[in-house]
Design a protein around this motif. Structure first.
Motif, PDB file in Angstrom:
ATOM      1  N   GLY A 125       2.578   3.915 -27.720  1.00  0.00           N
ATOM      2  CA  GLY A 125       1.924   4.827 -28.640  1.00  0.00           C
ATOM      3  C   GLY A 125       2.621   4.797 -29.979  1.00  0.00           C
ATOM      4  N   SER A 126       1.889   5.063 -31.056  1.00  0.00           N
ATOM      5  CA  SER A 126       2.495   5.097 -32.371  1.00  0.00           C
ATOM      6  C   SER A 126       1.770   6.119 -33.229  1.00  0.00           C
ATOM      7  CB  SER A 126       2.435   3.719 -33.042  1.00  0.00           C
ATOM      8  OG  SER A 126       1.175   3.531 -33.648  1.00  0.00           O
ATOM      9  N   SER A 127       2.322   6.356 -34.400  1.00  0.00           N
ATOM     10  CA  SER A 127       1.719   7.326 -35.304  1.00  0.00           C
ATOM     11  C   SER A 127       0.890   6.647 -36.389  1.00  0.00           C
ATOM     12  CB  SER A 127       2.809   8.179 -35.963  1.00  0.00           C
ATOM     13  OG  SER A 127       3.689   7.360 -36.706  1.00  0.00           O
ATOM     14  N   LEU A 165      -3.916  11.228 -44.049  1.00  0.00           N
ATOM     15  CA  LEU A 165      -4.146  11.585 -42.661  1.00  0.00           C
ATOM     16  C   LEU A 165      -2.832  11.929 -41.962  1.00  0.00           C
ATOM     17  CD1 LEU A 165      -6.524  11.590 -40.553  1.00  0.00           C
ATOM     18  CD2 LEU A 165      -5.732   9.334 -39.897  1.00  0.00           C
ATOM     19  N   HIS A 166      -2.793  13.106 -41.334  1.00  0.00           N
ATOM     20  CA  HIS A 166      -1.623  13.520 -40.560  1.00  0.00           C
ATOM     21  C   HIS A 166      -1.894  13.255 -39.084  1.00  0.00           C
ATOM     22  CE1 HIS A 166       1.737  15.812 -39.017  1.00  0.00           C
ATOM     23  NE2 HIS A 166       0.902  16.526 -38.288  1.00  0.00           N
ATOM     24  N   VAL A 167      -0.984  12.545 -38.447  1.00  0.00           N
ATOM     25  CA  VAL A 167      -1.163  12.159 -37.056  1.00  0.00           C
ATOM     26  C   VAL A 167      -0.132  12.880 -36.186  1.00  0.00           C
ATOM     27  CG1 VAL A 167      -1.174  10.250 -35.414  1.00  0.00           C
ATOM     28  CG2 VAL A 167      -1.982   9.902 -37.755  1.00  0.00           C
ATOM     29  N   GLU A 168      -0.601  13.412 -35.075  1.00  0.00           N
ATOM     30  CA  GLU A 168       0.320  14.048 -34.135  1.00  0.00           C
ATOM     31  C   GLU A 168      -0.079  13.677 -32.717  1.00  0.00           C
ATOM     32  OE1 GLU A 168       2.129  18.456 -32.992  1.00  0.00           O
ATOM     33  OE2 GLU A 168       0.506  18.268 -34.452  1.00  0.00           O
ATOM     34  N   ARG A 169       0.917  13.232 -31.941  1.00  0.00           N
ATOM     35  CA  ARG A 169       0.670  12.899 -30.545  1.00  0.00           C
ATOM     36  C   ARG A 169       1.755  13.536 -29.685  1.00  0.00           C
ATOM     37  NH1 ARG A 169      -0.907   6.463 -30.692  1.00  0.00           N
ATOM     38  NH2 ARG A 169      -2.592   6.654 -32.202  1.00  0.00           N
ATOM     39  N   THR A 189       2.429  17.736 -10.926  1.00  0.00           N
ATOM     40  CA  THR A 189       1.502  16.597 -10.814  1.00  0.00           C
ATOM     41  C   THR A 189       0.464  16.603 -11.936  1.00  0.00           C
ATOM     42  OG1 THR A 189       0.055  17.873  -9.331  1.00  0.00           O
ATOM     43  CG2 THR A 189       1.767  16.507  -8.309  1.00  0.00           C
ATOM     44  N   THR A 190       0.754  17.267 -13.039  1.00  0.00           N
ATOM     45  CA  THR A 190      -0.194  17.369 -14.146  1.00  0.00           C
ATOM     46  C   THR A 190       0.465  16.946 -15.447  1.00  0.00           C
ATOM     47  OG1 THR A 190      -1.265  19.247 -13.037  1.00  0.00           O
ATOM     48  CG2 THR A 190      -1.794  18.901 -15.367  1.00  0.00           C
ATOM     49  N   TYR A 191      -0.204  16.056 -16.180  1.00  0.00           N
ATOM     50  CA  TYR A 191       0.332  15.513 -17.428  1.00  0.00           C
ATOM     51  C   TYR A 191      -0.692  15.682 -18.534  1.00  0.00           C
ATOM     52  CZ  TYR A 191       3.483  13.285 -14.103  1.00  0.00           C
ATOM     53  OH  TYR A 191       4.377  13.057 -13.084  1.00  0.00           O
ATOM     54  N   HIS A 192      -0.198  15.937 -19.739  1.00  0.00           N
ATOM     55  CA  HIS A 192      -1.071  16.110 -20.901  1.00  0.00           C
ATOM     56  C   HIS A 192      -0.715  15.090 -21.975  1.00  0.00           C
ATOM     57  CE1 HIS A 192      -1.578  20.683 -19.915  1.00  0.00           C
ATOM     58  NE2 HIS A 192      -2.202  19.898 -19.060  1.00  0.00           N
ATOM     59  N   LEU A 193      -1.730  14.494 -22.557  1.00  0.00           N
ATOM     60  CA  LEU A 193      -1.568  13.672 -23.753  1.00  0.00           C
ATOM     61  C   LEU A 193      -2.521  14.234 -24.798  1.00  0.00           C
ATOM     62  CD1 LEU A 193      -0.475  11.258 -25.329  1.00  0.00           C
ATOM     63  CD2 LEU A 193      -2.247   9.845 -24.267  1.00  0.00           C
ATOM     64  N   LEU A 194      -1.974  14.754 -25.896  1.00  0.00           N
ATOM     65  CA  LEU A 194      -2.763  15.366 -26.949  1.00  0.00           C
ATOM     66  C   LEU A 194      -2.650  14.524 -28.216  1.00  0.00           C
ATOM     67  CD1 LEU A 194      -1.720  19.107 -26.423  1.00  0.00           C
ATOM     68  CD2 LEU A 194      -3.557  17.824 -25.307  1.00  0.00           C
ATOM     69  N   ASN A 195      -3.773  14.217 -28.831  1.00  0.00           N
ATOM     70  CA  ASN A 195      -3.811  13.431 -30.058  1.00  0.00           C
ATOM     71  C   ASN A 195      -4.573  14.207 -31.122  1.00  0.00           C
ATOM     72  OD1 ASN A 195      -2.879  10.723 -28.841  1.00  0.00           O
ATOM     73  ND2 ASN A 195      -4.623  11.270 -27.572  1.00  0.00           N
ATOM     74  N   SER A 196      -4.057  14.259 -32.335  1.00  0.00           N
ATOM     75  CA  SER A 196      -4.799  14.873 -33.430  1.00  0.00           C
ATOM     76  C   SER A 196      -4.582  14.078 -34.713  1.00  0.00           C
ATOM     77  CB  SER A 196      -4.375  16.332 -33.642  1.00  0.00           C
ATOM     78  OG  SER A 196      -3.028  16.425 -34.033  1.00  0.00           O
ATOM     79  N   TYR A 197      -5.660  13.958 -35.490  1.00  0.00           N
ATOM     80  CA  TYR A 197      -5.665  13.220 -36.748  1.00  0.00           C
ATOM     81  C   TYR A 197      -6.285  14.150 -37.793  1.00  0.00           C
ATOM     82  CZ  TYR A 197      -5.471   9.736 -33.068  1.00  0.00           C
ATOM     83  OH  TYR A 197      -5.137   9.044 -31.928  1.00  0.00           O
ATOM     84  N   GLU A 198      -5.512  14.556 -38.748  1.00  0.00           N
ATOM     85  CA  GLU A 198      -5.937  15.639 -39.639  1.00  0.00           C
ATOM     86  C   GLU A 198      -5.819  15.219 -41.100  1.00  0.00           C
ATOM     87  OE1 GLU A 198      -4.433  20.190 -40.733  1.00  0.00           O
ATOM     88  OE2 GLU A 198      -3.767  19.192 -38.902  1.00  0.00           O
TER      89      GLU A 198
END
Length: 235
Positions: free
Chosen positions: A129-131, A148-152, A160-169
């Motif tokens: 993954g990268s920004s 553009l602001h990138v956040e991951r 047993t639960t994992y989150h991957l959040l991506n936002s491009y603002e």
């Protein structure tokens, strides 16, 4: 397994204040004071009326502001779409996609949330993954889209639960003309591949691919495109 999945979905959706479900028509949620708050910002009545109307490609719309009758920090319209669930033996993957339009702070955020639930003794690791991301608008002009602001974020939410959040603002308060051009010619948000991988006792099971190819496409119908352009133009 089913109880684990339902609980995990409830927890993440409570955080983002959304109800995950596919509908033939848009599910609409409008706060009582949203209309008056938007008018106080100077938007005309027609834009206010259209902001929260159903769209054929949007499954859910939420119009809200963070405050009741007093000063508020955000005034947000959320458009949700393309919710997907992938069910396999070794993982359950839920993908939630949204466009957030903050009318007060004048920015637009493309957001995607991924919830990966695994059986016991199966783990998940993010391995790439990268920004680096930008809005592909079909031109060579990058003055606007470099803002553009990138956040991951990738985290283990429960055992047993994992989150991957991506936002491009991107903010459009001082770049109105460029913002209109970017939206008018919008194709997609482009980013490096971003995926996680499941494993058990040191052995790889199967990649859970989050980004497809080298791009992350947020679909934009003509109706939604015009709606966002009108907001940027403050009509």
């Amino acid at each position: 397994m089913n109880k684990t999945i339902k609980l995990s979905l409830f927890l993440i959706l409570a955080v983002i204040t959304l109800c995950k479900q596919a509908f033939a028509e848009s599910e609409i949620l409008i706060s009582d004071s949203f209309t008056s708050a938007v008018k106080k910002l100077g938007y005309n009545a027609e834009v206010v009326r259209r902001l929260c109307q159903p769209l054929p490609d949007i499954s859910r719309i939420e119009c809200r502001h963070s405050g009741d009758g007093g000063p508020f920090e955000q005034l947000v319209v959320v458009y949700g779409y393309n919710d997907e669930v992938t069910e396999k033996d070794m993982y359950h993957h839920t993908n939630l996609n949204e466009i957030h339009v903050d009318l007060k702070n004048r920015n637009i955020k493309f957001w995607s949330g991924h919830i990966i639930v695994t059986p016991e003794q199966v783990g998940v690791t993010r391995i790439k993954g990268s920004s680096d991301a930008y809005i592909d608008n079909g031109t060579n002009k990058r003055e606007f889209i470099t803002l553009l602001h990138v956040e991951r974020k990738f985290e283990r939410f429960r055992e047993t639960t994992y989150h991957l959040l991506n936002s491009y603002e991107f903010n459009y308060q001082s770049n109105q003309d460029d913002a209109v051009e970017a939206l008018a010619r919008y194709n997609k948000v482009v980013s490096d591949n971003d995926y996680v991988i499941a494993y058990k006792e040191g052995g790889v099971i199967e990649p859970v691919q989050i980004m497809k190819g080298a791009s992350f496409t947020f679909p934009m119908s003509d109706q939604l495109r015009q709606r966002l352009i009108d907001v940027v133009k403050r009509k």
